[in-house]
Design an enzyme around this catalytic site. Structure first.
Site, PDB file in Angstrom:
ATOM      1  N   GLU A 193     -72.545 -31.073 -54.395  1.00 18.10           N
ATOM      2  CA  GLU A 193     -73.021 -32.209 -53.606  1.00 18.10           C
ATOM      3  C   GLU A 193     -73.746 -31.731 -52.342  1.00 18.10           C
ATOM      4  O   GLU A 193     -73.239 -30.855 -51.629  1.00 18.10           O
ATOM      5  CB  GLU A 193     -71.809 -33.070 -53.228  1.00 18.10           C
ATOM      6  CG  GLU A 193     -72.099 -34.297 -52.407  1.00 18.10           C
ATOM      7  CD  GLU A 193     -70.819 -35.057 -52.069  1.00 18.10           C
ATOM      8  OE1 GLU A 193     -70.923 -36.201 -51.609  1.00 18.10           O
ATOM      9  OE2 GLU A 193     -69.709 -34.492 -52.259  1.00 18.10           O
ATOM     10  N   LYS A 217     -75.148 -41.686 -54.563  1.00 15.00           N
ATOM     11  CA  LYS A 217     -73.688 -41.830 -54.563  1.00 15.00           C
ATOM     12  C   LYS A 217     -73.320 -43.301 -54.431  1.00 15.00           C
ATOM     13  O   LYS A 217     -73.889 -44.025 -53.614  1.00 15.00           O
ATOM     14  CB  LYS A 217     -73.095 -41.014 -53.414  1.00 15.00           C
ATOM     15  CG  LYS A 217     -71.576 -40.842 -53.458  1.00 15.00           C
ATOM     16  CD  LYS A 217     -71.137 -39.833 -52.396  1.00 15.00           C
ATOM     17  CE  LYS A 217     -69.642 -39.534 -52.450  1.00 15.00           C
ATOM     18  NZ  LYS A 217     -69.257 -38.465 -51.500  1.00 15.00           N
ATOM     19  N   TYR A 271     -62.697 -42.353 -44.693  1.00 19.72           N
ATOM     20  CA  TYR A 271     -61.286 -42.332 -44.331  1.00 19.72           C
ATOM     21  C   TYR A 271     -60.861 -40.887 -44.130  1.00 19.72           C
ATOM     22  O   TYR A 271     -61.496 -39.962 -44.603  1.00 19.72           O
ATOM     23  CB  TYR A 271     -60.440 -43.001 -45.417  1.00 19.72           C
ATOM     24  CG  TYR A 271     -60.611 -42.407 -46.803  1.00 19.72           C
ATOM     25  CD1 TYR A 271     -59.850 -41.313 -47.212  1.00 19.72           C
ATOM     26  CD2 TYR A 271     -61.535 -42.939 -47.701  1.00 19.72           C
ATOM     27  CE1 TYR A 271     -60.006 -40.755 -48.466  1.00 19.72           C
ATOM     28  CE2 TYR A 271     -61.701 -42.395 -48.966  1.00 19.72           C
ATOM     29  CZ  TYR A 271     -60.928 -41.302 -49.349  1.00 19.72           C
ATOM     30  OH  TYR A 271     -61.091 -40.754 -50.603  1.00 19.72           O
ATOM     31  N   CYS A 294     -69.166 -36.978 -56.482  1.00 17.48           N
ATOM     32  CA  CYS A 294     -67.875 -36.751 -55.828  1.00 17.48           C
ATOM     33  C   CYS A 294     -66.926 -37.937 -55.869  1.00 17.48           C
ATOM     34  O   CYS A 294     -66.259 -38.174 -56.853  1.00 17.48           O
ATOM     35  CB  CYS A 294     -68.114 -36.282 -54.381  1.00 17.48           C
ATOM     36  SG  CYS A 294     -66.611 -35.540 -53.653  1.00 17.48           S
ATOM     37  N   SER A 328     -66.064 -31.799 -51.760  1.00 13.70           N
ATOM     38  CA  SER A 328     -64.608 -31.795 -51.887  1.00 13.70           C
ATOM     39  C   SER A 328     -63.941 -30.627 -51.170  1.00 13.70           C
ATOM     40  O   SER A 328     -63.658 -29.586 -51.763  1.00 13.70           O
ATOM     41  CB  SER A 328     -64.212 -31.786 -53.371  1.00 13.70           C
ATOM     42  OG  SER A 328     -62.810 -31.982 -53.511  1.00 13.70           O
ATOM     43  N   SER A 336     -36.890 -22.939-104.428  1.00 13.64           N
ATOM     44  CA  SER A 336     -37.602 -21.946-105.230  1.00 13.64           C
ATOM     45  C   SER A 336     -37.545 -20.546-104.643  1.00 13.64           C
ATOM     46  O   SER A 336     -37.866 -19.577-105.323  1.00 13.64           O
ATOM     47  CB  SER A 336     -39.065 -22.355-105.357  1.00 13.64           C
ATOM     48  OG  SER A 336     -39.718 -22.266-104.097  1.00 13.64           O
ATOM     49  N   ASN A 356     -30.023 -39.372-109.580  1.00 11.15           N
ATOM     50  CA  ASN A 356     -29.344 -40.540-110.165  1.00 11.15           C
ATOM     51  C   ASN A 356     -27.852 -40.266-110.340  1.00 11.15           C
ATOM     52  O   ASN A 356     -26.997 -41.085-109.972  1.00 11.15           O
ATOM     53  CB  ASN A 356     -29.938 -40.858-111.541  1.00 11.15           C
ATOM     54  CG  ASN A 356     -31.379 -41.333-111.483  1.00 11.15           C
ATOM     55  OD1 ASN A 356     -32.111 -41.169-112.439  1.00 11.15           O
ATOM     56  ND2 ASN A 356     -31.800 -41.912-110.381  1.00 11.15           N
ATOM     57  N   GLY A 406     -28.095 -39.467-105.012  1.00  8.26           N
ATOM     58  CA  GLY A 406     -28.809 -38.710-103.987  1.00  8.26           C
ATOM     59  C   GLY A 406     -30.275 -39.087-103.906  1.00  8.26           C
ATOM     60  O   GLY A 406     -30.789 -39.909-104.675  1.00  8.26           O
TER      61      GLY A 406
END
Length: 685
Positions: free
Chosen positions: A54, A123, A129, A179, A206, A371, A474, A478
């Site tokens: 920026e 921007k 702030y 930004c 930043s 197996s 059967n 199960g």
């Protein structure tokens, strides 16, 4: 002219660069010089986009100097020179500058390509702030009552509603924000993404405070994830004023929530980070996620106001190898730190699925064919854990090894040893007598002593095993637990109906072979069983993958399997790679081959899962990859879907998906493989 096969630009990628130059406060000539140096580095690398911080032409920390005519005029001169120098460069340059239009100063991202300003993005949100005071000097995008401006004698689009679209490169659509814009509840790039932007570039300054870097990562990751885009972020680095602030030169490149590259923070040197963005992946994800399209509709009025700025991108010539980590095992984590979490989740998904099925049926016994191979081992371990979780004895698992005409001593021994080690109820049923009866009944030549080992001979054995298991279920009240895995389903490597394709419930249905191998290695490594059981598991891992249906010929050793599955249908590690990218992203075969060659072409390149032994770390040339991909495409698209359309229930385990017709994959059983095979043969050398 189409780029060569070994160029990323032939396969839906674009190379992007994020640059962190050294600056001097209020010295545009110095800043231009360093911007140009990094721009040329990005160009030499074949980049399509080069992002800078920026206000990088003036420096961000000029404060009231922004209102000085001398500085603003020097910035204008620098932009003109940058335009001229950009004529021979490959990337679209995105640079930050304070620019004055109609009596107001704007904090701008200037988009320059081969001698032209394509547009200017002011921007949108000006922070005023804590340490920020931008409204003292700048006007916001919303304050502009014009949508075009004149710069260097040319009239260009101006606004926060611009996307720059390369008409000759599918899905290459660039958007720029500045930004603070990404710190807001609805960043401007959200609307741009809904309008088609796939690459968002954020010019940021930043300053750094403790903990802020992680917050930046979170912001960029989540924005790239929500918007299904690539997100490029550049923060100011060495040279900004430290009167009251500090700067760490944080550069990031994300793609759909995945971090591709990150700069070295607090570095004294200038930096350029480079990554290759997969535009095909982004387009595929957007086309699949109907909620993305619905969001675009809900924001229709705002999205419809997005202006498109077309340009023709000159694709860099020659071979441009991929600069991107492509894991050899897309279903398996390369990073050791992720191993325990991935295995924990996989096992618990399988266990919880089986627990629910037993609870829903009221059945407390499991019948499973053991197996001595990988798949039945994994299913048996899951069954044992399920019994433990339900508070039932492991003896409620009825395990049967069922030797046939080609069962080897090693697999039979491993099956018995594993069942004993896990403490289940174990038995053996020799299926050869019942198989011989069926072969006699149908008039098969083997019943008359002829060595005919055709598909009927093989499937008689597979069918007898499954038939026994269902009747045993059967008889014992199960549930037959299936063992076949995702890789076998993909390749149709299963006997349909009365065969290993069928069960009452299959916990392995969406777990590929490579992940099953990894899970068993993890069980050994974490010592979840006693040393004797671990030795059995290691023996199973070391055994050749085989259906064990055709006996060895005369003079051949009989201790191990006589058949090799992978000699017939290809290495599972390659076929699982293809499976992932074909089903998860729908990529064209030539792109999958390109990725596979990058991942598997050199065993010395890139990380390996730490549990994979050195002797199992293979490499494959492009011809081999192409050969086995042909096998995959034919089997997957042409011959095997009918088996998947009737597959039993089983839980989805990985994000790579399942092939259940009730879940991720719904396809006709009588489609053709022609378009995939033709594309592979036409575009892979």
């Amino acid at each position: 002219m189409r780029a060569p096969f070994h160029s990323i630009y032939s396969h839906g990628f674009v190379r992007v660069a994020v640059c962190v130059p050294a600056v001097r406060v209020a010295d545009p000539a110095f800043n231009l010089e360093h911007t140009l140096e990094l721009a040329w580095r990005a160009s030499d690398a074949g980049a399509a986009v080069a992002l800078f911080p920026e206000l990088g032409i003036s420096a961000y920390s000029c404060e009231d100097l922004f209102q000085q005519d001398a500085l603003l005029e020097a910035v204008d001169d620098a932009i003109r020179e940058l335009m001229m120098e950009s004529i021979g460069m490959s990337p679209v340059l995105v640079v930050g500058a304070p620019l004055r239009f109609h009596g107001r100063i704007f904090n701008c991202g200037v988009v320059i390509y081969r001698g032209q300003v394509l547009g200017i993005a002011p921007k949108t949100y000006l922070p005023n702030y804590r340490e920020f005071y931008e409204r003292r000097w700048f006007s916001a995008a919303r304050d502009a009552d014009f949508d075009h401006v004149t710069i260097a004698g040319n009239t260009v689009p101006f606004g926060n509603d611009l996307v720059f679209e390369a008409g000759n490169v599918p899905n290459f659509v660039l958007n720029v924000e500045v930004c603070e814009d990404v710190w807001t509840p609805i960043p401007p790039s959200s609307y741009a993404a809904l309008a088609g932007a796939t690459v968002v570039a954020n010019l940021s300054a930043s300053n750094i405070t403790v903990g802020k870097a992680e917050y930046r990562r979170d912001l960029c990751a989540t924005q790239s994830g929500r918007c299904i885009c690539a997100y490029l972020y550049s923060a100011a680095g060495p040279g900004e004023s430290t009167t009251d602030l500090a700067w760490d030169g944080h550069a990031l490149i994300y793609e759909h929530n995945d971090l591709l590259r990150e700069s070295q923070r607090f570095d004294d040197e200038e930096q350029v980070i480079i990554a290759d963005v997969d535009l095909d992946r982004l387009a595929q994800e957007r086309s699949r996620m109907n909620t993305f399209r619905e969001a675009a509709g809900d924001a229709g009025e705002r999205v419809s106001r997005i202006r498109r700025v077309p340009f023709h991108f000159q694709v860099p010539e020659g071979e441009i190898p991929l600069r991107r980590d492509v894991g050899r095992f897309p279903y398996v984590p390369d990073i050791a730190a992720e191993r325990d979490a991935r295995c924990y989740e996989a096992y618990n998904i399988q266990v919880h699925g089986l627990m629910k099925r037993l609870a829903a049926t009221g059945i407390q016994k499991i019948v499973i064919g053991v197996s001595g191979g990988l798949d039945s081992t994994q299913a048996l371990i899951v069954a044992a854990r399920t019994m433990d979780r339900l508070g039932l004895p492991r003896t409620n698992i009825l395990g049967y090894t069922m030797p046939g005409f080609a069962t080897s001593d090693s697999t039979r021994g491993n099956a018995h040893a594993l069942m004993k080690g896990l403490g289940i109820t174990a038995a053996e049923i020799d299926i050869r007598p019942s198989c011989m009866q069926m072969l006699r009944d149908i008039g098969h030549p083997y019943a008359e002593g002829e060595a005919v080992y055709d598909v009927t001979f093989e499937n008689v054995q597979a069918g007898e095993r499954t038939s026994h298991l269902f009747r045993l279920a059967n008889f014992n009240d199960g549930l037959v637990l299936g063992t076949g895995d995702l890789s076998e389903l993909a390749l149709g490597w299963a006997t349909y109906g009365v065969g290993d394709q069928m069960s009452h419930y299959n916990v392995n249905a969406s777990v590929p072979k490579t992940m099953i191998q990894y899970l068993i290695r993890w069980v050994i490594d974490t010592e979840q069983f006693d040393a004797g059981t671990n030795r059995v598991l290691q023996s199973i891992l070391d055994t050749e993958i085989s259906p064990e249906l055709v006996p060895a010929g005369e003079g051949e050793p009989g201790e191990g399997p006589a058949q090799s599955t992978q000699q017939k249908i290809g290495p599972y590690e390659l076929q699982d790679f293809t499976l992932y990218y074909i089903t998860r992203y729908g990529f064209r075969p030539s792109k999958v081959a390109f990725l596979a060659h990058h991942a598997w072409g050199d065993r010395a390149r890139g990380p390996w899962p730490e549990l994979l032994p050195e002797e199992r770390r293979n490499q494959y040339d492009l011809a081999t990859i192409k050969r086995w991909m042909e096998v995959f495409l034919w089997r997957f698209f042409k011959t095997s879907q009918f088996k998947r359309s009737a597959m039993p229930n089983g839980p989805k385990v990985g994000s790579g998906g399942s092939l259940s017709p009730r879940g991720d994959w719904r396809a006709p059983s009588d489609s053709e493989a022609t378009v995939w095979l033709d594309e592979l043969r036409r575009n892979v050398p």
